[in-house]
Design a protein around this motif. Structure first.
Motif, PDB file in Angstrom:
ATOM      1  N   LEU A  19      29.303  31.060  40.154  1.00 60.61           N
ATOM      2  CA  LEU A  19      30.712  31.301  40.474  1.00 60.61           C
ATOM      3  C   LEU A  19      31.145  32.699  40.029  1.00 60.61           C
ATOM      4  CD1 LEU A  19      32.349  27.837  39.783  1.00 60.61           C
ATOM      5  CD2 LEU A  19      32.139  29.019  41.992  1.00 60.61           C
ATOM      6  N   ILE A  20      30.608  33.151  38.908  1.00 58.37           N
ATOM      7  CA  ILE A  20      30.931  34.512  38.455  1.00 58.37           C
ATOM      8  C   ILE A  20      30.448  35.513  39.501  1.00 58.37           C
ATOM      9  CG2 ILE A  20      30.338  36.292  36.746  1.00 58.37           C
ATOM     10  CD1 ILE A  20      30.308  33.975  34.641  1.00 58.37           C
ATOM     11  N   LYS A  21      29.238  35.284  39.998  1.00 52.37           N
ATOM     12  CA  LYS A  21      28.707  36.193  41.030  1.00 52.37           C
ATOM     13  C   LYS A  21      29.572  36.148  42.285  1.00 52.37           C
ATOM     14  CE  LYS A  21      23.987  36.313  39.433  1.00 52.37           C
ATOM     15  NZ  LYS A  21      22.831  35.443  39.329  1.00 52.37           N
TER      16      LYS A  21
ATOM     17  N   SER B 102      39.693  38.234  44.397  1.00 50.06           N
ATOM     18  CA  SER B 102      39.604  37.701  43.028  1.00 50.06           C
ATOM     19  C   SER B 102      40.055  38.744  42.026  1.00 50.06           C
ATOM     20  CB  SER B 102      38.161  37.303  42.713  1.00 50.06           C
ATOM     21  OG  SER B 102      38.044  36.999  41.335  1.00 50.06           O
ATOM     22  N   PRO B 103      40.784  38.321  40.993  1.00 53.10           N
ATOM     23  CA  PRO B 103      41.145  39.267  39.922  1.00 53.10           C
ATOM     24  C   PRO B 103      39.909  39.857  39.248  1.00 53.10           C
ATOM     25  CG  PRO B 103      42.264  37.147  39.637  1.00 53.10           C
ATOM     26  CD  PRO B 103      41.274  36.957  40.730  1.00 53.10           C
ATOM     27  N   LEU B 104      38.754  39.226  39.471  1.00 52.37           N
ATOM     28  CA  LEU B 104      37.527  39.691  38.820  1.00 52.37           C
ATOM     29  C   LEU B 104      36.668  40.555  39.744  1.00 52.37           C
ATOM     30  CD1 LEU B 104      36.699  36.274  37.142  1.00 52.37           C
ATOM     31  CD2 LEU B 104      37.579  38.322  35.994  1.00 52.37           C
ATOM     32  N   TYR B 105      37.225  40.896  40.887  1.00 53.87           N
ATOM     33  CA  TYR B 105      36.487  41.686  41.863  1.00 53.87           C
ATOM     34  C   TYR B 105      35.940  42.958  41.224  1.00 53.87           C
ATOM     35  CZ  TYR B 105      35.509  44.319  46.161  1.00 53.87           C
ATOM     36  OH  TYR B 105      34.907  45.047  47.158  1.00 53.87           O
TER      37      TYR B 105
ATOM     38  N   LYS C  55      37.036  26.383  29.710  1.00 54.60           N
ATOM     39  CA  LYS C  55      37.846  25.312  30.309  1.00 54.60           C
ATOM     40  C   LYS C  55      38.026  25.515  31.801  1.00 54.60           C
ATOM     41  CE  LYS C  55      39.489  23.140  26.471  1.00 54.60           C
ATOM     42  NZ  LYS C  55      39.704  21.756  26.237  1.00 54.60           N
ATOM     43  N   GLY C  56      36.986  25.972  32.474  1.00 56.04           N
ATOM     44  CA  GLY C  56      37.032  26.095  33.923  1.00 56.04           C
ATOM     45  C   GLY C  56      37.713  27.356  34.428  1.00 56.04           C
ATOM     46  N   ARG C  57      38.091  28.241  33.511  1.00 56.54           N
ATOM     47  CA  ARG C  57      38.726  29.491  33.950  1.00 56.54           C
ATOM     48  C   ARG C  57      37.766  30.656  33.706  1.00 56.54           C
ATOM     49  NH1 ARG C  57      41.905  33.352  31.545  1.00 56.54           N
ATOM     50  NH2 ARG C  57      43.306  34.471  32.965  1.00 56.54           N
ATOM     51  N   LEU C  58      37.611  31.472  34.774  1.00 53.85           N
ATOM     52  CA  LEU C  58      36.764  32.654  34.680  1.00 53.85           C
ATOM     53  C   LEU C  58      37.648  33.837  34.302  1.00 53.85           C
ATOM     54  CD1 LEU C  58      35.584  30.614  36.904  1.00 53.85           C
ATOM     55  CD2 LEU C  58      34.238  32.561  37.700  1.00 53.85           C
ATOM     56  N   PHE C  59      37.226  34.616  33.316  1.00 56.47           N
ATOM     57  CA  PHE C  59      38.077  35.721  32.877  1.00 56.47           C
ATOM     58  C   PHE C  59      37.238  36.859  32.313  1.00 56.47           C
ATOM     59  CE2 PHE C  59      37.604  34.891  28.383  1.00 56.47           C
ATOM     60  CZ  PHE C  59      37.303  33.532  28.350  1.00 56.47           C
ATOM     61  N   LEU C  60      37.873  38.020  32.258  1.00 56.55           N
ATOM     62  CA  LEU C  60      37.218  39.196  31.675  1.00 56.55           C
ATOM     63  C   LEU C  60      37.232  39.073  30.152  1.00 56.55           C
ATOM     64  CD1 LEU C  60      38.291  42.527  33.440  1.00 56.55           C
ATOM     65  CD2 LEU C  60      36.011  41.506  33.285  1.00 56.55           C
TER      66      LEU C  60
ATOM     67  N   GLY D 177      41.886  36.940  35.288  1.00 59.20           N
ATOM     68  CA  GLY D 177      40.936  35.904  35.650  1.00 59.20           C
ATOM     69  C   GLY D 177      41.568  34.863  36.544  1.00 59.20           C
ATOM     70  N   GLU D 178      40.801  33.789  36.830  1.00 62.65           N
ATOM     71  CA  GLU D 178      41.346  32.717  37.668  1.00 62.65           C
ATOM     72  C   GLU D 178      40.550  31.435  37.423  1.00 62.65           C
ATOM     73  OE1 GLU D 178      40.773  33.137  41.873  1.00 62.65           O
ATOM     74  OE2 GLU D 178      38.923  34.317  41.620  1.00 62.65           O
ATOM     75  N   ALA D 179      41.170  30.340  37.819  1.00 66.48           N
ATOM     76  CA  ALA D 179      40.503  29.040  37.684  1.00 66.48           C
ATOM     77  C   ALA D 179      39.461  28.919  38.784  1.00 66.48           C
ATOM     78  CB  ALA D 179      41.516  27.910  37.778  1.00 66.48           C
ATOM     79  N   PHE D 180      38.390  28.133  38.468  1.00 65.20           N
ATOM     80  CA  PHE D 180      37.296  28.029  39.451  1.00 65.20           C
ATOM     81  C   PHE D 180      37.764  27.422  40.770  1.00 65.20           C
ATOM     82  CE2 PHE D 180      37.097  23.838  37.474  1.00 65.20           C
ATOM     83  CZ  PHE D 180      36.843  23.001  38.548  1.00 65.20           C
ATOM     84  N   GLY D 181      38.757  26.512  40.704  1.00 68.59           N
ATOM     85  CA  GLY D 181      39.238  25.851  41.910  1.00 68.59           C
ATOM     86  C   GLY D 181      39.825  26.836  42.908  1.00 68.59           C
TER      87      GLY D 181
END
Lengths: 775, 325
Positions: free
Chosen positions: A542-544, A552-555, A566-571, A578-582
């Motif tokens: 998902l990170i990839k 994505s905020p992580l672009y 807790k299901g949230r991807l962040f820097l 970051g953002e939630a995986f959903g």
């Protein structure tokens, strides 16, 4: 493996908590389907006819009366069993199959052991098959059987290796004989053990269904679906992928369901012969002669020590009974070598062939009887020197593994002694044996150390995360009934940051990723590690996906700069970004995503290549550390010397076994193991008639396992232990250590109560009484 | 398992007549022994006559004694207040038997006819004179730890497995038997069982078709002061290694009457009149108990693995007597 992530407790997470079993409701409402409960269309029933004699030849076999019975579809014997690609009857075949026994019944006319199957009757109902099995007429030419290694005609031999080649038969460090000869204190003691049978609540069973000539499904009561699959593949000559093995629930195994025994393949062949699914469930009586046992054995323990009780020499020999084909002996000497700091050590094994089936691993194989010998002898040493039994163990505390020279990966034994003594009230113990009375009872307190290795193992798991926040996690593992479903659900929920009710864990099917046998205490650590890493694989994917998603905020972030909680991807540097995986998944139209990973356990975790290339007898030592769980058991008994009865009145076990995944199921497992050990100490025994080499108590009325009235309230505690060397979860496994040392703790308490040292298990009233008379 | 017919008898006469007509028939009460025996192929019956509807119930205690219908369940009798109070040895023997589930099913009459737990009898692969007359008795030279030291013969050393029978024999209980003609007779339980001799397959004196309908126990002071002690390999749910049923009537510091029987040691429930005689007139002291108990084992014939029972029988007896006073 410093590159591999390690599990850390989640704040408010599930791992470690005393959660109730996720499958509990299914079990108590009868919805949980055990292996023999699959009602397939056209199901038929297989029943064995077994040999009354233990040695001889079939001279004539007449199946006509059985075949004429209503509903009978086939009567298989050695004359018409459908041919197999391989049998375990030759050493290469046995090895290829991974068979526990170098003999398959119904492949010849020779009788090697009592109750050996001689025919397999298949009929439309269990009743028809059961009755027809009694009508198979077999004539035998009888020979005089040999019942055990102690009989005059038994021929003892020195096997090069024991436990089917997995352990060295003879080991030596230094000059133990010379050290013994010059030791100020010399103790020699002989310990005797009866045959024990596993007797899980659920008997072994196989339901074989040929869905097509190249599609075989087997519902099996096994501790390892993969192992069953590979054994059946080797014997039938089919590729593994054509064989599916399913074990959704297991009613215990204790080792007897760890390997593939003859009834499995014979049922497969029966189903082939009749062209319909066949179910065979072993009867309780057949359970004593179909899936192995713990062999009858004698141990001689020689212990040399200085005047203040420091060991200078340990010499251990074992004699035991084995089958006509195999060199099986459980490896008792390992724990004798491991527990204490003896500068010298020697062990050897002697076997004698008798008319018995092959013995097999039974809960703590080797460690259970081995610990009885060393832990009773250490108790003797304590009295001889005049110090407390804990003190003698501390004086001989091993600060590293003397056998391998390796440092421990972690060891909490001193804490176990201290905490156990505190919980038990050890300080109230009068050091003098035979000096504490409570009315008619002599009261005694005893203790013993426990240990069990972290064996080398590995397995894979798959995690599928859905965009809506559900997940299915899978591994082809087995839940023996000890809580695998529950603990893996906990690990997956924490690893994916999901509420536990959103996670389902599936196991017990060869369609799922390969997991090891639930045996050798490896399952909890291996499967939990692979589950955890499979979930990490989901996050990496998902990170990839996020870093190449323009929205994505992580672009354009570097994947290694992104973390998940807790299901949230962040820097990592800017957690607000970051953002939630959903959100990520929905935007990318991803319904689900799968991760898969291999979890390694034991030496293979520390040094994969070394473990892979090591000799089979050295695999566990291939890492940089010696990896073991440790513990201490404390027992109080009340002995009625007039009547010979012993009752355990108090019990404390304190165990250090790495991370504990579920406080409740772990406690239950330690209690169960300790009761298993108390049974072996006080009452369990399979009795083999010396003239017939046939068991005389092959049922649960004659083979006594403890009942509630035999067991007091039990106290169990775990010492918190963080071990980074053993696997990604830091789990050591607790299935076997629970019973290691238990019988010794009981016998040591009996000695303390009575001043009588009883070394022949089980300690039944007749032995206590006679010990009292002979003083 | 053979196919068999099943019929439910509406009257005692119907039951006994059906049984007399078919030598391979068996009465079924609780079925806790019979079904085991049939599943293990030890006995093959063509017809099972269910007697559970018969009017063989009732636990009544009168001045002359206790009467128990043969179909009363072990648990109901064991917990009956009159039994607990006036015949504690019966209650204790029942509640030390089997498991609660089995006691809820098993009938009193069936209990007295239960089969031995001798491992050679229970496995049809072994020779056994009790199961197959003339086939031999491997227990003599084999695994005989649990087997009898009293009443044995070269043909059989199987132990009678009933706890209840030991208590009843001690208290001189009698059985009421009804035959197919509807006639009843009364037999002391002690005379009901046969010693194995050369015919161990003949276990009792039941005549063809006869049914146990009731058990009667005479009232006595020694019955009120009675006790059952069972020594076994685990705390519950195991057959006796040795058990003792004792009853004492002690007045003014002297034993006026005594009843003593042993279980787990005899091919039949083993009453020991010599011990009873030795106790009468003595003070109830542990020394006197010990001296009397020694008389119990004078005729013991232990084998290789059950020698301990000679000692254990005496000690169990002494302990039971100590506990009853």
């Amino acid at each position: 493996m410093d590159t591999e992530p390690q599990f850390f407790d989640q704040p408010g997470g599930y791992v470690g908590k005393p959660l109730v079993r996720v499958e509990g409701r299914e079990k108590v409402t009868g919805k949980a389907k055990y292996a023999a409960e699959f009602a397939l269309p056209g199901l038929t029933y297989g029943v064995f006819t077994t040999s009354p004699i233990a040695k001889g030849k079939i001279t004539r076999i007449d199946t006509s009366a059985a075949a004429r019975e209503p509903g009978v579809l086939a009567v298989l014997t050695h004359q018409n069993l459908p041919k197999l690609a391989k049998t375990p009857n030759d050493p290469q075949g046995k090895k290829d199959i991974g068979a526990p026994m170098g003999f398959l019944p119904l492949t010849g006319d020779e009788i090697f052991y009592a109750a050996q199957p001689v025919a397999l009757v298949v009929a439309d109902t269990l009743e028809h098959a059961t009755h027809a099995a009694t009508l198979v007429q077999v004539s035998y030419q009888k020979s005089e059987p040999l019942a055990n290694f102690k009989q005059p005609k038994a021929e003892l031999f020195d096997p090069e290796k024991v436990q089917d080649g997995k352990q060295k038969g003879h080991t030596r460090r230094g000059e133990p004989q010379a050290a013994f000869a010059s030791a100020p204190i010399q103790l020699t003691a002989t310990y005797n053990h009866p045959v024990y049978n596993h007797n899980p609540m659920e008997p072994g069973s196989t339901t074989a269904h040929w869905e097509a000539p190249d599609r075989l499904t087997i519902y099996e009561s096994t501790q390892g679906v993969t192992r069953t699959q590979s054994a059946v593949a080797a014997m039938t000559g089919m590729p593994r992928e054509q064989i599916r093995v399913i074990t959704k629930y297991l009613g215990g195994g204790f080792g007897c369901k760890g390997a593939t025994w003859p009834h499995t393949i014979l049922t497969v062949q029966a189903a082939k012969a009749v062209g319909r699914p066949v179910k065979l469930m072993l009867t309780r009586e057949q359970m004593f002669t179909s899936m192995g046992h713990r062999e009858d054995q004698e141990q001689v323990m020689q212990l040399g020590a200085t005047a203040d009780g420091k060991l200078t020499s340990l010499v251990h020999t074992k004699k035991s009974t084995t089958s006509p084909w195999d060199n099986y002996a459980e490896p008792n000497s390992k724990i004798v070598d491991l527990l204490y700091a003896s500068p010298t050590f020697e062990s050897s094994y002697e076997l004698a062939r008798a008319n018995v089936m092959t013995s097999t691993f039974m809960r703590a194989p080797g460690e259970a009887p081995g610990s009885f010998a060393i832990e009773c002898s250490m108790d003797d040493l304590a009295y001889r020197v005049g110090v407390d039994p804990i003190e003698i163990r501390l004086r001989n505390y091993a600060d590293h593994d003397y056998g391998t020279g390796q440092p421990w990966s972690s060891k909490s034994l001193k804490q176990c002694y201290a905490r156990g003594a505190e919980l038990f009230g050890w300080n109230k113990r009068n050091p003098k044996p035979g000096a504490t009375r409570d009315g008619r009872y002599l009261v005694g307190m005893g203790m013993a150390s426990a240990s069990y290795p972290v064996h080398n193992s590995s397995g894979t798991a798959r995690a599928r995360l859905y965009a809506d926040g559900h997940a299915v996690v899978q591994a082809g593992a087995t839940d023996l009934g000890t809580g695998t479903y529950t603990v893996m659900t906990q690990v997956a929920a924490d690893s994916l940051g999901l509420p536990i009710e959103k996670v389902r864990f599936e196991l017990g099917d060869t369609l799922l990723p390969t997991a090891p046998n639930s045996g050798g205490s490896v399952a909890a650590g291996t499967v939990s590690s692979s589950v955890y890493l499979a979930c990490q694989d989901v996050w990496q994917k998902l990170i990839k996906a996020a870093v190449i998603d323009r929205k994505s905020p992580l672009y354009r972030a570097k994947p290694e700069d992104v973390a998940v909680e807790k299901g949230r991807l962040f820097l990592k540097k800017d957690p607000k970004k970051g953002e939630a995986f959903g959100e990520l998944m929905k935007r990318g139209e991803m319904t689900d995503i799968e991760g898969m990973a291999q979890g390694k356990y034991g030496s293979g975790y520390e040094d994969t290549a070394a473990a892979k290339n090591a000799d089979p007898t050295q695999k566990d030592q291939a890492g940089h550390h010696s990896m073991h769980s440790f513990g201490a058991h404390f027992c109080e008994v009340r002995v009625d010397m007039d009547l010979g009865t012993i009752r355990v009145s108090k019990w404390v076990s304190v165990i250090g076994a790495g991370r504990i995944l579920n406080a409740q199921t772990a406690r239950s497992q330690i209690i169960g193991g300790a009761i298993f050990g108390i049974g072996s100490a006080l009452m369990e025994e399979t009795i083999r008639d010396q003239n017939f080499s046939r068991y005389t108590n092959a049922d649960l009325a004659g083979y006594h396992v403890p009942v509630n009235a035999d067991i007091p309230d039990m106290t169990v505690e775990f010492v918190e232990e963080h071990d980074p060397h053993i696997n990604a979860m830091g789990v050591k496994g607790i299935g076997e250590i629970a019973m290691v040392g238990v019988a010794a703790a009981v016998a040591n308490a009996v000695y303390h109560a009575t001043g009588k040292r009883l070394r022949d298990l089980p300690l039944t009233p007749d032995k206590v009484l006679m010990a009292g008379l002979n003083s | 398992m053979n196919n068999f017919a099943y019929t439910q008898a509406a009257s005692t006469k119907e039951a006994t007549t059906a049984k007399e007509a078919d030598k391979q028939a068996a009465f079924i009460g609780g079925g806790t022994t019979l079904l085991d025996i049939m599943k293990s192929n030890i006995e093959q019956h063509t017809l099972l006559i269910d007697i559970n509807k018969l009017a063989l119930l009732g636990i009544t205690n009168a001045a002359e004694g206790l009467r128990i219908g043969a179909l009363e369940r072990m648990s109901d009798v064991g917990e009956h207040p009159q039994v607990v109070q006036n015949y504690p040895v019966i209650s204790q023997a029942l509640l030390a038997s089997a498991s609660p589930q089995l006691r809820n099913m098993a009938s009193m009459g069936g209990n007295l006819l239960q089969k031995t737990r001798c491992g050679y009898y229970r496995d049809t692969a072994f020779p056994c004179n009790k199961r197959v007359p003339g086939s031999g008795c491997p227990a003599q030279q084999g695994d005989n730890r649990n087997l009898a030291i009293f009443g044995t013969s070269p043909s059989c050393i199987a132990t009678n497995a009933s706890d209840l029978a030991v208590a009843l024999v001690a208290l001189e209980a009698k059985l009421t038997l009804e035959n197919p003609k509807g006639a009843t007779r009364t037999v002391p339980l002690a005379d009901f069982y046969k010693l194995p001799g050369s015919t161990p397959h003949l276990e009792n004196h039941l005549l063809p078709g006869e049914l146990i309908t009731a058990i009667t126990v005479p009232a006595a002071a020694h019955a009120r002061k009675s006790h059952y002690l069972k020594v076994r390999d685990r705390a519950s749910y195991a057959y006796a290694l040795v058990s003792a049923a004792v009853g004492l009537d002690v007045q003014g510091g002297t034993i006026r009457s005594a009843r003593v029987a042993l279980g787990g040691v005899g091919t039949v429930p083993w009453r020991v009149p010599a011990v009873e005689k030795a106790l009468v007139g003595k003070a109830p002291t542990e020394d006197n108990f010990r001296a009397a108990a020694a008389l119990a084992v004078r005729d013991a014939q232990p084998r290789e693995h059950n020698k301990f029972k000679v000692e254990l029988a005496q000690r169990t007896l002494v302990r039971a007597l100590v506990e009853v006073i």
